[in-house]
Design an enzyme around this catalytic site. Sequence first.
Site, mmCIF file in Angstrom:
data_model
loop_
_atom_site.group_PDB
_atom_site.id
_atom_site.type_symbol
_atom_site.label_atom_id
_atom_site.label_comp_id
_atom_site.label_asym_id
_atom_site.label_seq_id
_atom_site.Cartn_x
_atom_site.Cartn_y
_atom_site.Cartn_z
ATOM 1 N N GLU A 49 28.868 64.638 26.589
ATOM 2 C CA GLU A 49 28.227 63.778 27.369
ATOM 3 C C GLU A 49 27.176 64.320 28.126
ATOM 4 O O GLU A 49 26.999 65.830 28.492
ATOM 5 C CB GLU A 49 29.093 63.191 28.525
ATOM 6 N N HIS A 80 29.318 56.890 31.117
ATOM 7 C CA HIS A 80 30.339 57.819 31.347
ATOM 8 C C HIS A 80 30.900 57.993 32.683
ATOM 9 O O HIS A 80 32.181 58.649 32.734
ATOM 10 C CB HIS A 80 29.818 59.171 30.596
ATOM 11 N N ASP A 128 32.550 66.348 20.696
ATOM 12 C CA ASP A 128 31.463 65.348 21.524
ATOM 13 C C ASP A 128 30.885 65.960 22.820
ATOM 14 O O ASP A 128 31.546 66.778 23.349
ATOM 15 C CB ASP A 128 32.423 64.167 21.743
ATOM 16 N N HIS A 184 32.802 56.331 28.191
ATOM 17 C CA HIS A 184 32.899 57.470 27.345
ATOM 18 C C HIS A 184 33.148 58.737 28.078
ATOM 19 O O HIS A 184 32.807 58.855 29.266
ATOM 20 C CB HIS A 184 31.391 57.723 26.833
ATOM 21 N N ASP A 229 36.363 60.695 23.508
ATOM 22 C CA ASP A 229 35.704 60.396 22.360
ATOM 23 C C ASP A 229 36.040 61.225 21.113
ATOM 24 O O ASP A 229 35.939 60.670 20.119
ATOM 25 C CB ASP A 229 34.176 60.226 22.630
#
Length: 173
Positions: free
Chosen positions: A9, A57, A7, A152, A157
Amino acid sequence: MRQVIFDTETTGLDPGQGHRVIEVGAIELINRRKTGRTFHRYFRPDRDVDPGALAVHNITNEFLRSQPRFEELADELIEFLTGAELVIHNAAFDVAFLDAEFARLKRGHVTRNLCGVFDTLPLARKMHPGQRNSLDALCKRYMVDNSHREYHGALLDAQLLLDVYLAMTGGQV
Protein backbone atom coordinates in the site's frame (compact mmCIF):
# COMPACT_ATOMS: atom_id res chain seq x y z
CA MET A 1 10.37 -23.67 -5.24
CA ARG A 2 10.14 -20.67 -2.91
CA GLN A 3 7.51 -18.07 -3.77
CA VAL A 4 6.39 -14.97 -1.91
CA ILE A 5 2.92 -13.59 -2.52
CA PHE A 6 3.47 -9.84 -2.25
CA ASP A 7 1.51 -6.59 -2.03
CA THR A 8 2.07 -2.98 -1.00
CA GLU A 9 0.00 0.00 0.00
CA THR A 10 1.31 3.45 -0.85
CA THR A 11 0.79 7.16 -0.28
CA GLY A 12 -0.31 7.65 -3.89
CA LEU A 13 0.07 6.35 -7.42
CA ASP A 14 3.49 7.52 -8.63
CA PRO A 15 6.85 6.91 -6.96
CA GLY A 16 8.32 9.38 -9.47
CA GLN A 17 6.35 12.11 -7.69
CA GLY A 18 7.72 11.13 -4.30
CA HIS A 19 4.97 8.76 -3.25
CA ARG A 20 6.12 6.11 -0.80
CA VAL A 21 5.44 2.58 0.35
CA ILE A 22 3.53 2.62 3.64
CA GLU A 23 2.69 -1.09 4.03
CA VAL A 24 4.18 -4.36 2.81
CA GLY A 25 2.49 -7.73 3.10
CA ALA A 26 4.19 -10.95 2.01
CA ILE A 27 3.37 -14.63 2.48
CA GLU A 28 5.95 -17.36 1.88
CA LEU A 29 5.17 -20.53 -0.05
CA ILE A 30 7.43 -23.51 -0.56
CA ASN A 31 6.26 -25.86 -3.30
CA ARG A 32 2.91 -24.00 -3.38
CA ARG A 33 2.24 -24.51 0.34
CA LYS A 34 2.20 -21.83 3.01
CA THR A 35 5.15 -22.12 5.39
CA GLY A 36 3.69 -19.87 8.07
CA ARG A 37 6.33 -17.21 7.43
CA THR A 38 5.03 -13.76 6.62
CA PHE A 39 6.43 -10.27 6.42
CA HIS A 40 4.00 -7.51 7.37
CA ARG A 41 5.14 -4.01 8.25
CA TYR A 42 3.92 -0.42 8.11
CA PHE A 43 6.30 2.42 7.32
CA ARG A 44 6.38 6.13 8.12
CA PRO A 45 6.60 7.84 4.73
CA ASP A 46 7.54 11.35 5.94
CA ARG A 47 4.89 12.74 3.63
CA ASP A 48 1.10 12.82 3.69
CA VAL A 49 -1.08 10.11 2.20
CA ASP A 50 -3.08 11.40 -0.78
CA PRO A 51 -6.85 11.52 -0.15
CA GLY A 52 -7.48 9.08 -3.02
CA ALA A 53 -5.07 6.53 -1.54
CA LEU A 54 -6.56 7.02 1.93
CA ALA A 55 -10.00 6.19 0.50
CA VAL A 56 -8.60 2.87 -0.79
CA HIS A 57 -6.65 1.64 2.25
CA ASN A 58 -7.70 3.92 5.15
CA ILE A 59 -4.15 4.03 6.53
CA THR A 60 -4.00 7.44 8.19
CA ASN A 61 -1.15 9.90 8.51
CA GLU A 62 -1.63 9.85 12.28
CA PHE A 63 -1.13 6.06 12.43
CA LEU A 64 1.92 6.18 10.16
CA ARG A 65 3.72 8.81 12.26
CA SER A 66 4.43 6.16 14.90
CA GLN A 67 5.80 3.57 12.45
CA PRO A 68 9.46 2.95 11.55
CA ARG A 69 10.90 4.30 8.32
CA PHE A 70 11.49 1.91 5.40
CA GLU A 71 15.26 2.08 5.83
CA GLU A 72 14.95 0.81 9.40
CA LEU A 73 13.45 -2.51 8.24
CA ALA A 74 14.92 -2.74 4.73
CA ASP A 75 17.46 -5.43 5.60
CA GLU A 76 14.73 -7.64 7.07
CA LEU A 77 12.60 -7.20 3.94
CA ILE A 78 15.54 -7.82 1.61
CA GLU A 79 16.36 -11.05 3.48
CA PHE A 80 12.74 -12.20 3.20
CA LEU A 81 12.56 -11.52 -0.56
CA THR A 82 16.01 -12.66 -1.68
CA GLY A 83 15.96 -15.76 -3.85
CA ALA A 84 12.18 -16.04 -4.01
CA GLU A 85 9.81 -15.64 -6.91
CA LEU A 86 7.48 -12.76 -6.03
CA VAL A 87 3.89 -13.31 -7.11
CA ILE A 88 2.24 -9.91 -7.52
CA HIS A 89 -0.98 -8.69 -9.12
CA ASN A 90 -0.03 -5.74 -11.35
CA ALA A 91 3.64 -6.19 -10.55
CA ALA A 92 4.82 -3.06 -12.37
CA PHE A 93 3.14 -0.90 -9.71
CA ASP A 94 4.56 -2.66 -6.66
CA VAL A 95 8.02 -3.21 -8.16
CA ALA A 96 8.30 0.48 -9.16
CA PHE A 97 7.55 1.49 -5.58
CA LEU A 98 9.89 -1.11 -4.10
CA ASP A 99 12.69 -0.05 -6.45
CA ALA A 100 12.13 3.61 -5.52
CA GLU A 101 12.47 2.69 -1.84
CA PHE A 102 15.59 0.65 -2.55
CA ALA A 103 17.06 3.57 -4.55
CA ARG A 104 16.67 5.80 -1.48
CA LEU A 105 18.89 3.35 0.44
CA LYS A 106 21.72 4.02 -2.06
CA ARG A 107 22.95 0.43 -1.78
CA GLY A 108 22.29 -0.64 -5.36
CA HIS A 109 19.41 -3.02 -4.65
CA VAL A 110 16.90 -3.63 -7.44
CA THR A 111 13.94 -5.94 -6.92
CA ARG A 112 14.58 -8.10 -9.98
CA ASN A 113 18.20 -8.64 -8.90
CA LEU A 114 17.05 -9.95 -5.52
CA CYS A 115 14.24 -12.20 -6.73
CA GLY A 116 12.12 -13.24 -9.67
CA VAL A 117 8.79 -11.55 -10.34
CA PHE A 118 5.65 -13.25 -11.62
CA ASP A 119 2.75 -10.94 -12.49
CA THR A 120 -0.71 -12.48 -12.17
CA LEU A 121 -2.40 -9.66 -14.11
CA PRO A 122 -1.14 -10.71 -17.58
CA LEU A 123 -1.97 -14.32 -16.71
CA ALA A 124 -5.53 -13.30 -15.77
CA ARG A 125 -5.88 -11.26 -18.97
CA LYS A 126 -4.71 -14.23 -21.04
CA MET A 127 -7.06 -16.62 -19.25
CA HIS A 128 -10.02 -14.21 -19.24
CA PRO A 129 -9.68 -11.86 -22.24
CA GLY A 130 -12.03 -8.92 -22.37
CA GLN A 131 -13.13 -9.37 -18.77
CA ARG A 132 -12.39 -7.43 -15.61
CA ASN A 133 -9.26 -8.81 -13.99
CA SER A 134 -8.90 -6.76 -10.84
CA LEU A 135 -8.21 -8.72 -7.67
CA ASP A 136 -11.85 -8.22 -6.63
CA ALA A 137 -13.09 -9.53 -10.00
CA LEU A 138 -10.79 -12.55 -9.74
CA CYS A 139 -11.98 -13.26 -6.19
CA LYS A 140 -15.54 -13.33 -7.48
CA ARG A 141 -14.63 -15.46 -10.51
CA TYR A 142 -12.70 -18.02 -8.43
CA MET A 143 -15.10 -17.94 -5.47
CA VAL A 144 -12.53 -16.52 -3.06
CA ASP A 145 -14.41 -14.85 -0.21
CA ASN A 146 -13.33 -11.22 0.10
CA SER A 147 -16.49 -10.03 1.85
CA HIS A 148 -14.47 -9.22 4.99
CA ARG A 149 -12.34 -6.69 3.11
CA GLU A 150 -13.65 -3.19 3.70
CA TYR A 151 -10.36 -1.53 2.68
CA HIS A 152 -7.25 -2.71 0.86
CA GLY A 153 -4.44 -3.92 3.08
CA ALA A 154 -1.13 -5.38 1.96
CA LEU A 155 -1.27 -8.60 3.98
CA LEU A 156 -5.00 -9.09 3.44
CA ASP A 157 -4.63 -8.54 -0.30
CA ALA A 158 -1.62 -10.90 -0.39
CA GLN A 159 -3.79 -13.59 1.22
CA LEU A 160 -6.57 -13.00 -1.32
CA LEU A 161 -4.04 -13.11 -4.14
CA LEU A 162 -2.61 -16.34 -2.75
CA ASP A 163 -6.02 -18.00 -2.91
CA VAL A 164 -6.73 -16.60 -6.39
CA TYR A 165 -3.26 -17.54 -7.70
CA LEU A 166 -3.60 -21.15 -6.53
CA ALA A 167 -7.07 -21.37 -8.08
CA MET A 168 -5.84 -19.88 -11.36
CA THR A 169 -2.84 -22.18 -11.60
CA GLY A 170 -4.32 -25.50 -10.59
CA GLY A 171 -4.39 -25.48 -6.81
CA GLN A 172 -1.88 -26.95 -4.43
CA VAL A 173 0.25 -29.90 -5.46
